[in-house]
Motif scaffolding. Structure first.
Motif, mmCIF file in Angstrom:
data_model
loop_
_atom_site.group_PDB
_atom_site.id
_atom_site.type_symbol
_atom_site.label_atom_id
_atom_site.label_comp_id
_atom_site.label_asym_id
_atom_site.label_seq_id
_atom_site.Cartn_x
_atom_site.Cartn_y
_atom_site.Cartn_z
ATOM 1 N N LEU A 1 -4.836 18.522 3.439
ATOM 2 C CA LEU A 1 -4.796 17.348 4.313
ATOM 3 C C LEU A 1 -3.953 16.213 3.734
ATOM 4 C CD1 LEU A 1 -8.485 17.348 5.514
ATOM 5 C CD2 LEU A 1 -6.513 17.135 7.030
ATOM 6 N N GLU A 2 -4.102 15.999 2.423
ATOM 7 C CA GLU A 2 -3.429 14.848 1.817
ATOM 8 C C GLU A 2 -1.993 15.132 1.396
ATOM 9 O OE1 GLU A 2 -5.859 13.274 -1.314
ATOM 10 O OE2 GLU A 2 -7.554 12.933 0.028
ATOM 11 N N VAL A 3 -1.741 16.339 0.925
ATOM 12 C CA VAL A 3 -0.391 16.658 0.430
ATOM 13 C C VAL A 3 0.393 17.454 1.471
ATOM 14 C CG1 VAL A 3 0.926 17.677 -1.468
ATOM 15 C CG2 VAL A 3 -1.349 16.741 -1.917
ATOM 16 N N GLY A 4 -0.267 18.428 2.069
ATOM 17 C CA GLY A 4 0.417 19.279 3.043
ATOM 18 C C GLY A 4 0.658 18.560 4.356
ATOM 19 N N LEU B 1 15.410 18.381 -15.604
ATOM 20 C CA LEU B 1 14.412 19.074 -14.768
ATOM 21 C C LEU B 1 13.005 18.869 -15.319
ATOM 22 C CD1 LEU B 1 16.364 22.372 -14.030
ATOM 23 C CD2 LEU B 1 15.590 20.732 -12.321
ATOM 24 N N LEU B 2 12.897 18.868 -16.640
ATOM 25 C CA LEU B 2 11.575 18.617 -17.249
ATOM 26 C C LEU B 2 11.103 17.221 -16.898
ATOM 27 C CD1 LEU B 2 11.316 19.998 -20.909
ATOM 28 C CD2 LEU B 2 10.196 20.805 -18.836
ATOM 29 N N ASP B 3 12.049 16.286 -16.900
ATOM 30 C CA ASP B 3 11.732 14.906 -16.543
ATOM 31 C C ASP B 3 11.247 14.845 -15.087
ATOM 32 O OD1 ASP B 3 11.758 12.093 -17.211
ATOM 33 O OD2 ASP B 3 13.339 11.945 -15.679
ATOM 34 N N ASP B 4 11.895 15.633 -14.230
ATOM 35 C CA ASP B 4 11.487 15.688 -12.818
ATOM 36 C C ASP B 4 10.036 16.118 -12.654
ATOM 37 O OD1 ASP B 4 13.844 14.847 -11.767
ATOM 38 O OD2 ASP B 4 14.622 16.834 -11.291
ATOM 39 N N VAL B 5 9.605 17.032 -13.536
ATOM 40 C CA VAL B 5 8.223 17.520 -13.400
ATOM 41 C C VAL B 5 7.247 16.727 -14.281
ATOM 42 C CG1 VAL B 5 8.902 19.863 -12.711
ATOM 43 C CG2 VAL B 5 8.492 19.373 -15.135
ATOM 44 N N GLY B 6 7.746 15.636 -14.845
ATOM 45 C CA GLY B 6 6.863 14.737 -15.592
ATOM 46 C C GLY B 6 6.634 15.139 -17.037
ATOM 47 N N LEU B 7 7.514 15.952 -17.580
ATOM 48 C CA LEU B 7 7.405 16.284 -19.009
ATOM 49 C C LEU B 7 8.643 15.729 -19.716
ATOM 50 C CD1 LEU B 7 6.247 20.031 -18.932
ATOM 51 C CD2 LEU B 7 4.847 18.057 -19.481
ATOM 52 N N GLY B 8 8.416 15.143 -20.873
ATOM 53 C CA GLY B 8 9.522 14.530 -21.604
ATOM 54 C C GLY B 8 10.412 15.556 -22.288
ATOM 55 N N LYS C 1 7.040 14.912 -4.714
ATOM 56 C CA LYS C 1 8.277 14.398 -5.310
ATOM 57 C C LYS C 1 9.428 15.406 -5.166
ATOM 58 C CE LYS C 1 9.964 12.987 -9.850
ATOM 59 N NZ LYS C 1 9.603 12.890 -11.263
ATOM 60 N N ILE C 2 9.123 16.673 -5.463
ATOM 61 C CA ILE C 2 10.171 17.706 -5.376
ATOM 62 C C ILE C 2 10.628 17.871 -3.927
ATOM 63 C CG2 ILE C 2 10.621 20.198 -5.626
ATOM 64 C CD1 ILE C 2 8.738 20.132 -8.054
ATOM 65 N N ASN C 3 9.652 17.840 -3.038
ATOM 66 C CA ASN C 3 9.972 17.981 -1.608
ATOM 67 C C ASN C 3 10.910 16.849 -1.160
ATOM 68 O OD1 ASN C 3 8.642 16.980 1.352
ATOM 69 N ND2 ASN C 3 9.401 19.074 1.208
ATOM 70 N N ARG C 4 10.628 15.649 -1.620
ATOM 71 C CA ARG C 4 11.463 14.497 -1.224
ATOM 72 C C ARG C 4 12.828 14.560 -1.920
ATOM 73 N NH1 ARG C 4 7.759 14.619 1.640
ATOM 74 N NH2 ARG C 4 6.067 13.124 1.941
ATOM 75 N N LYS C 5 12.823 14.824 -3.215
ATOM 76 C CA LYS C 5 14.063 14.759 -3.982
ATOM 77 C C LYS C 5 15.036 15.879 -3.625
ATOM 78 C CE LYS C 5 16.017 14.421 -8.594
ATOM 79 N NZ LYS C 5 15.834 14.176 -10.005
ATOM 80 N N TYR C 6 14.509 17.127 -3.525
ATOM 81 C CA TYR C 6 15.396 18.278 -3.309
ATOM 82 C C TYR C 6 15.451 18.709 -1.846
ATOM 83 C CZ TYR C 6 15.358 18.693 -8.391
ATOM 84 O OH TYR C 6 15.498 18.439 -9.726
#
Lengths: 250, 242
Positions: free
Chosen positions: B202-205, B120-127, B182-187
């Motif tokens: 506008l860009e993310v939503g 899960l940490l990897d999913d959020v970009g933390l090692g 990423k979370i929206n797409r993956k989960y």
């Protein structure tokens, strides 16, 4: 001690009065009121105790203990006014602590079942329990307020109210018990307890006075822990509603 | 909006606190599986609306449906696991990142395997190396990432994000924006994100609610912000937020 000797001890009241006047502390009025109140209250209770000890009537013992519990409850509840139903919660706690301690003392025949012992020990137990309740409520309400974020976090992750308030509850219980434990660590080295000193002054055998003081110290440990734990577990559910939401003060 | 199933639906919802109307007659939906942004000035009632979805608050009147089921029909604990929420301040419990990640499972009396936490940490970009770091050592952006990862432990179907980029620097903000997508797409989780930044909306939503003074003023595909119908929203957009 004669009343004349007692009157001379008013020198100890005169000293703070002079200091207050000289340094403009503005405490003269409060000091005089406190002195008069202590004289009247203690003399009155002295005569009441004399009467109760002589009659050895259970009803009078019961009334004396009840009066102590009511007064202590009214005093302690002020610190927890934000907690719903705090009056009966404090009262139930004090009654429970009193019954528990007296049951052990009388059940194991540690002290004789006389008014002299029951009332004196009840005074110490209830008084200590009241102070503990005040310390606990003071700390608990400020912990709850200061750590609302943490409470909300745990609720938002699917925790129960008990889980959400656990850390705040434990902190408040620990903080309220520390003075009792710490003062016991230095007892005899820093201060001689008032009750023990009183017994020694009255001519009791110092070893016997120490033994009795130890009994009281152990008793106060139970009083401290039971009061804060019980009051804590009675109080926290009222901070939440049925939908497990933290109730805001309005 | 007609093409989408609602993940959350509000019907004439009102919420008052200390005689102040925070939410007035809210009706509308957050589409399932999409990123909805809530925009509007401070005090518009956006955070309150999210807390209503997560069950931290209840409306005075009106109804809320989560996945077509009345919110009151859910057990509060079940609801909060289904509708996860990352709080604005990203509060951390004292201890390591792993302790924080384990919290949702601990609350259920279960254990979170270290490899799941690392994933899960990897999913959020933390090692993985962050697992045993103290939560006190984390930067604002890292705290937000851990907060999101911690919320994901419950596998929520709806994820509420309360102004999670408001105090972050530009690069951390960009990382969080990428993370949301990423979370929206993956989960496949429905995301509802409060932001003051119209560019983010506008860009993310994909879908947007504009809220003002406790009311929903305009809703629709995020492009509505290019050409809003409502005068208040036009002024708000021109002022770019506040």
């Amino acid at each position: 001690m004669s009343y004349l000797t007692l009157a001379i001890t008013l020198i100890f009241v005169l000293i703070p009065l002079v200091l207050s006047k000289t340094l403009n502390l503005g405490l003269e009025r409060d000091t005089i009121i406190a002195t008069i109140r202590s004289i009247v209250q203690l003399l009155a209770i002295g005569y009441v105790l004399q009467f109760v000890f002589e009659t050895e009537n259970f009803i009078f013992i019961f009334l004396m203990v009840s009066l102590m519990i009511v007064t202590a409850t009214l005093n302690a509840r002020k610190k927890g006014s934000s907690i719903q139903g705090i009056t009966w919660k404090v009262a139930v706690t004090l009654v429970f602590v009193e019954i528990l301690t007296q049951s052990i003392l009388l059940g194991f025949k540690i002290v004789p079942p006389t008014a002299q012992y029951i009332i004196s020990i009840s005074g110490m137990v209830i008084g200590n329990s009241m102070v503990l309740a005040i310390l606990f409520l003071n700390r608990f309400t400020s912990e709850v307020e200061a750590r609302q974020d943490e409470t909300e976090l745990i609720l938002s992750l699917g925790g129960t109210p008990k889980q959400a308030i656990h850390n705040q509850l434990i902190q408040a219980i620990k903080a309220s018990m520390i003075p009792t434990i710490e003062s016991q660590k230095t007892v005899g080295l820093v201060q001689l307890p008032g009750m023990m000193s009183g017994q020694i002054i009255a001519g009791a055998d110092p070893i016997q006075a120490v033994q009795f003081q130890l009994l009281i110290l152990f008793l106060l440990l139970t009083t401290a822990s039971v009061t804060s734990v019980m009051l804590g577990y009675l109080s926290y559910p009222t901070l939440f509603n049925q939908r497990m939401q933290l109730l805001r003060k309005t | 909006m007609k093409d989408y199933k609602p993940a959350v639906h509000f019907h004439q919802v009102h919420y008052t606190i200390e005689n102040t109307k925070i939410l007035k007659n809210i009706t509308g939906s957050f589409p399932e599986g999409r990123i909805t942004t809530l925009v509007g000035p401070s005090g518009a009632g956006k955070s309150t609306l999210l807390k209503l979805c997560n069950g931290l608050l209840s409306p005075d009147s009106g109804e809320i449906f989560i996945k077509n089921k009345g919110i009151t029909a859910y057990d509060p604990v079940e609801l909060r696991r289904l509708v996860g929420m990352a709080l604005q301040s990203a509060p951390m419990v004292e201890g390591t990142v792993f302790k924080n990640m384990s919290l949702p499972m601990k609350l259920q009396g279960k254990h979170l395997p270290e490899e799941v936490a690392a994933g899960l940490l990897d999913d959020v970009g933390l090692g993985e190396e962050y697992l045993h770091r103290s939560s006190k050592e984390l930067s604002g952006g890292q705290r937000q990432k851990v907060s999101i990862a911690r919320t994901l432990v419950n596998r929520p179907q709806i994820l509420l994000l309360d102004e999670i980029t408001s105090s972050l620097d530009r690069s951390s903000t960009q990382e969080i924006e990428e993370l949301i997508v990423k979370i929206n797409r993956k989960y496949g989780a429905t995301m509802v994100w409060i932001t003051h930044n119209l560019r983010q909306a506008l860009e993310v939503g994909e879908y947007t609610w504009v809220m003002m003074e406790g009311e929903v003023v305009e809703t629709g595909e995020s492009e509505l912000l290019h050409n809003p119908e409502n005068e208040k929203v036009q002024r708000f957009v021109k002022g770019d937020g506040e």
